[in-house]
Write a protein that holds these residues in place. Structure first.
Motif, PDB file in Angstrom:
ATOM      1  N   VAL A   6       9.529  -6.305  -5.363  1.00 32.28           N
ATOM      2  CA  VAL A   6       8.663  -4.871  -6.003  1.00 32.28           C
ATOM      3  C   VAL A   6       7.884  -4.504  -6.585  1.00 32.28           C
ATOM      4  CG1 VAL A   6       9.842  -2.440  -6.395  1.00 32.28           C
ATOM      5  CG2 VAL A   6      11.217  -3.547  -5.831  1.00 32.28           C
TER       6      VAL A   6
ATOM      7  N   ASP B 291       4.142  -2.564  -8.269  1.00 31.13           N
ATOM      8  CA  ASP B 291       3.813  -0.855  -8.320  1.00 31.13           C
ATOM      9  C   ASP B 291       2.306  -0.574  -7.851  1.00 31.13           C
ATOM     10  OD1 ASP B 291       2.019   0.807  -9.568  1.00 31.13           O
ATOM     11  OD2 ASP B 291       3.590   0.873 -11.451  1.00 31.13           O
TER      12      ASP B 291
ATOM     13  N   ILE C 241      14.899   3.421  -8.204  1.00 30.90           N
ATOM     14  CA  ILE C 241      13.851   4.012  -7.484  1.00 30.90           C
ATOM     15  C   ILE C 241      14.655   4.410  -5.764  1.00 30.90           C
ATOM     16  CG2 ILE C 241      11.786   3.454  -6.298  1.00 30.90           C
ATOM     17  CD1 ILE C 241      11.090   1.278  -7.889  1.00 30.90           C
TER      18      ILE C 241
ATOM     19  N   ALA D   2      14.830   6.005  -2.635  1.00 27.10           N
ATOM     20  CA  ALA D   2      14.407   5.811  -1.421  1.00 27.10           C
ATOM     21  C   ALA D   2      13.860   6.713  -0.166  1.00 27.10           C
ATOM     22  CB  ALA D   2      15.408   4.078  -0.311  1.00 27.10           C
TER      23      ALA D   2
ATOM     24  N   PHE E 250       8.549   8.031  -3.305  1.00 29.34           N
ATOM     25  CA  PHE E 250       8.020   7.273  -4.110  1.00 29.34           C
ATOM     26  C   PHE E 250       8.093   5.717  -3.068  1.00 29.34           C
ATOM     27  CE2 PHE E 250      11.552   9.995  -6.010  1.00 29.34           C
ATOM     28  CZ  PHE E 250      10.339   9.784  -6.640  1.00 29.34           C
ATOM     29  N   LEU E 251       8.065   5.665  -2.101  1.00 30.10           N
ATOM     30  CA  LEU E 251       8.310   4.361  -1.404  1.00 30.10           C
ATOM     31  C   LEU E 251       6.783   4.659  -0.705  1.00 30.10           C
ATOM     32  CD1 LEU E 251      11.476   3.691  -0.024  1.00 30.10           C
ATOM     33  CD2 LEU E 251      10.700   2.579  -1.802  1.00 30.10           C
TER      34      LEU E 251
ATOM     35  N   THR F 180       6.739  -0.051   2.744  1.00 32.26           N
ATOM     36  CA  THR F 180       7.900  -1.381   3.234  1.00 32.26           C
ATOM     37  C   THR F 180       6.875  -2.371   3.835  1.00 32.26           C
ATOM     38  OG1 THR F 180       9.494  -0.002   2.122  1.00 32.26           O
ATOM     39  CG2 THR F 180      10.334  -2.058   3.500  1.00 32.26           C
TER      40      THR F 180
ATOM     41  N   LYS G 275       6.371  -1.982  -1.705  1.00 33.24           N
ATOM     42  CA  LYS G 275       4.981  -0.859  -2.790  1.00 33.24           C
ATOM     43  C   LYS G 275       5.472   0.254  -3.075  1.00 33.24           C
ATOM     44  CE  LYS G 275       0.356  -3.220  -2.072  1.00 33.24           C
ATOM     45  NZ  LYS G 275      -0.575  -3.730  -1.275  1.00 33.24           N
ATOM     46  N   VAL G 276       5.617   0.863  -4.596  1.00 31.66           N
ATOM     47  CA  VAL G 276       6.116   1.910  -5.186  1.00 31.66           C
ATOM     48  C   VAL G 276       5.207   2.345  -5.835  1.00 31.66           C
ATOM     49  CG1 VAL G 276       8.815   1.134  -4.504  1.00 31.66           C
ATOM     50  CG2 VAL G 276       7.833   0.958  -6.466  1.00 31.66           C
ATOM     51  N   ARG G 277       5.810   3.758  -6.026  1.00 32.72           N
ATOM     52  CA  ARG G 277       5.192   4.614  -7.204  1.00 32.72           C
ATOM     53  C   ARG G 277       6.513   5.005  -8.378  1.00 32.72           C
ATOM     54  NH1 ARG G 277       1.372   7.288  -4.011  1.00 32.72           N
ATOM     55  NH2 ARG G 277       0.119   5.713  -4.656  1.00 32.72           N
TER      56      ARG G 277
END
Length: 166
Positions: free
Chosen positions: A103, A105, A137, A139, A143-144, A147, A155-157
């Motif tokens: 994962v 950022d 987090i 889904a 935020f995603l 994938t 990658k997430v925010r």
């Protein structure tokens, strides 16, 4: 490497005297599990003669299970599905394929950890990410960012409050 056979539920009881089984689904829904013509128990394919949703579970009649005594022998067993028999909608993934993904950022490029668990409350899935810190987090698109199962990452925010071990 993706597993061909995925855990899909557990046989928790018998139903009636004709050998029907009560299966608790571990997939999206009982209806999803009812679509399969073949389930796998102890790595052996078993033909599904009939299956129907019942109070969130599946009541199924399987080939070779003709009475309650035969059904009792399967109590506690895990049922599997073959991933090659499933076409997932765009953007959907098997939970088993998400486990262990890196994962990252999306803003900083920092590796936050790996997907260690996926919680499935009614609203939406929540990824539990473990690394130097633990994050929860949701889904959801907010935020995603990306994938990429084949690439081995998500990658997430992040927003404030997602880190759980402060």
């Amino acid at each position: 490497m993706k597993k061909q056979f995925l855990e899909a539920g557990q046989i928790v009881n018998t139903h009636g005297v004709r050998g029907e089984l009560k299966i608790v689904p571990w997939c999206d829904s009982a209806e999803f599990l009812c679509r399969f013509d073949t389930l796998y128990i102890d790595k052996t394919p078993v033909k599904v003669l009939s299956a129907r949703p019942h109070k969130g579970n599946v009541l199924a009649a399987l080939e070779g299970v003709g009475d309650v005594n035969e059904a009792m022998r399967l109590k506690g067993k895990t049922v599997f599905i073959d991933r090659t028999n499933v076409v997932l909608p765009e953007g959907r993934h098997f939970l088993a394929d998400l486990m262990g993904l890196d994962v990252i950022d999306a803003d900083s490029g920092e590796r936050l950890g790996v997907v260690a668990d996926v919680l499935t409350p009614p609203a939406h899935e929540v990824y539990v990410v473990k690394g130097a810190h633990e994050y929860m987090i949701p889904a959801v698109d907010e935020f995603l960012v990306e994938t990429n199962v084949e690439g081995g990452y998500i990658k997430v925010r992040l927003i404030e409050g997602m880190q759980t071990d402060v």
